[in-house]
Design an enzyme around this catalytic site. Structure first.
Site, PDB file in Angstrom:
ATOM      1  N   THR A  88     -60.569 -80.858  21.913  1.00 44.72           N
ATOM      2  CA  THR A  88     -59.816 -79.987  22.809  1.00 44.72           C
ATOM      3  C   THR A  88     -58.526 -79.602  22.095  1.00 44.72           C
ATOM      4  OG1 THR A  88     -60.732 -81.125  24.739  1.00 44.72           O
ATOM      5  CG2 THR A  88     -58.774 -79.762  25.089  1.00 44.72           C
ATOM      6  N   LYS A 164     -62.395 -74.708  28.031  1.00 45.81           N
ATOM      7  CA  LYS A 164     -62.273 -76.163  28.134  1.00 45.81           C
ATOM      8  C   LYS A 164     -60.925 -76.563  28.723  1.00 45.81           C
ATOM      9  CE  LYS A 164     -62.686 -80.555  27.769  1.00 45.81           C
ATOM     10  NZ  LYS A 164     -62.736 -81.313  26.528  1.00 45.81           N
ATOM     11  N   LYS A 232     -51.658 -84.271  27.285  1.00 46.56           N
ATOM     12  CA  LYS A 232     -51.807 -83.334  26.165  1.00 46.56           C
ATOM     13  C   LYS A 232     -52.566 -82.088  26.599  1.00 46.56           C
ATOM     14  CE  LYS A 232     -55.194 -83.493  23.437  1.00 46.56           C
ATOM     15  NZ  LYS A 232     -56.492 -82.777  23.203  1.00 46.56           N
TER      16      LYS A 232
END
Length: 283
Positions: A88, A164, A232
């Site tokens: 990611t 995503k 994150k």
């Protein structure tokens, strides 16, 4: 196929095992060493780039930049290789990777995955694939080995990363929604177990609600996906929103709450620990 792997964390190890079981020849490099049955450990990332395809599963933009770009690995790639990044990463970094791979004459595919380590173990990840159709087709056997379905996100690789990031953003919103619902229902005598039974069997029966309602009901936040990584990812969503010139208010709220969860010392717990912060807060 001869496949190079870079990164053998919980997800990478599961992917490597499933690639071996599917009959592929897998060579892997990992920053912290280790081994996986059936996988040949190699000396450097450059060695991985001598295969037919390379699958990279490192933690974030910074790790990929350090391991691959700063070390000049792309210029040593075998002709015809396809590089697949399943991590990611930010939309902006994905765009940069496309340009750098084009300059090096290497095909690049963004293929972030949906699923936790237990899903990866079973080879049932959902793969979001973005990139040139010929490159995606070449590495489809990899995706068939690690996932149950490939979702084609188009020829622009960064679109897969945007997809995503948006999915993970929505999971954090679901966690916060359940936590706030518990605040209301428990204040009025309805247990969270009964409430979750209601929503899972009427309005919200998806996997995310099933997994994280169970965590919240039990007060068990053993990590499946760490809150530090969740922070994150919602940070990446905030960056993407800023690049788009938009203010996303729900995103801002869950970003702040996830940051508070990590600041409260729960960064190594599951990201659904954010719910505990909301439920227990007296503000």
């Amino acid at each position: 196929m001869k496949i190079g792997m870079i990164g053998l964390g919980a997800m990478g190890r599961a992917m490597a095992r499933n690639l071996v079981q599917a009959g592929h020849t897998v060579s892997a490099w990992n920053r912290s060493g280790g081994s996986v049955d059936g996988v040949t450990m190699i000396a450097s990332p450059v060695d991985a780039f001598q295969c037919d395809a390379v699958l990279t599963m490192l933690s974030d933009d910074r790790a990929i930049r350090s391991v691959l770009l700063d070390a000049g690995v792309l210029k040593h790639a075998k002709p015809g290789l396809v590089h697949v990044v399943t991590s990611t990463i930010s939309v902006a970094f994905a765009r940069e990777l496309v340009a750098l791979h084009d300059a090096a004459g290497i095909d690049y595919v963004s293929a972030p995955v949906l699923g936790r380590p237990d899903v990866a173990d079973k080879g049932e990840l959902n793969v979001l694939a973005g990139g040139a159709p010929h490159a995606v087709d070449k590495v489809r056997p990899l995706f068939d080995a690690i996932g149950k379905r490939v979702w084609e996100m188009g020829a622009d690789a960064h679109a897969a990363n945007a997809g995503k990031i948006a999915c993970n953003m929505m999971i954090t919103m679901a966690i916060e929604a359940m936590a706030e619902a518990v605040v209301l229902t428990e204040a009025n005598g309805l247990t969270r177990e009964r409430f979750f039974d209601l929503i899972l069997n009427t309005l919200f029966g998806s996997r995310s609600y099933q997994i994280y309602s169970a965590n919240i009901a039990a007060g068990n936040y053993e990590p499946g996906f760490k809150a530090s990584l969740g922070l994150k990812d919602v940070g990446l969503a905030a960056e993407a929103a800023k690049e788009a010139g938009r203010t996303l208010r729900m995103l801002s709220a869950v970003h702040a709450q996830m940051a508070a969860t990590v600041a409260a010392g729960m960064g190594e717990r599951d990201w659904s620990a954010m719910a505990a912060l909301t439920i227990e807060s007296k503000d």
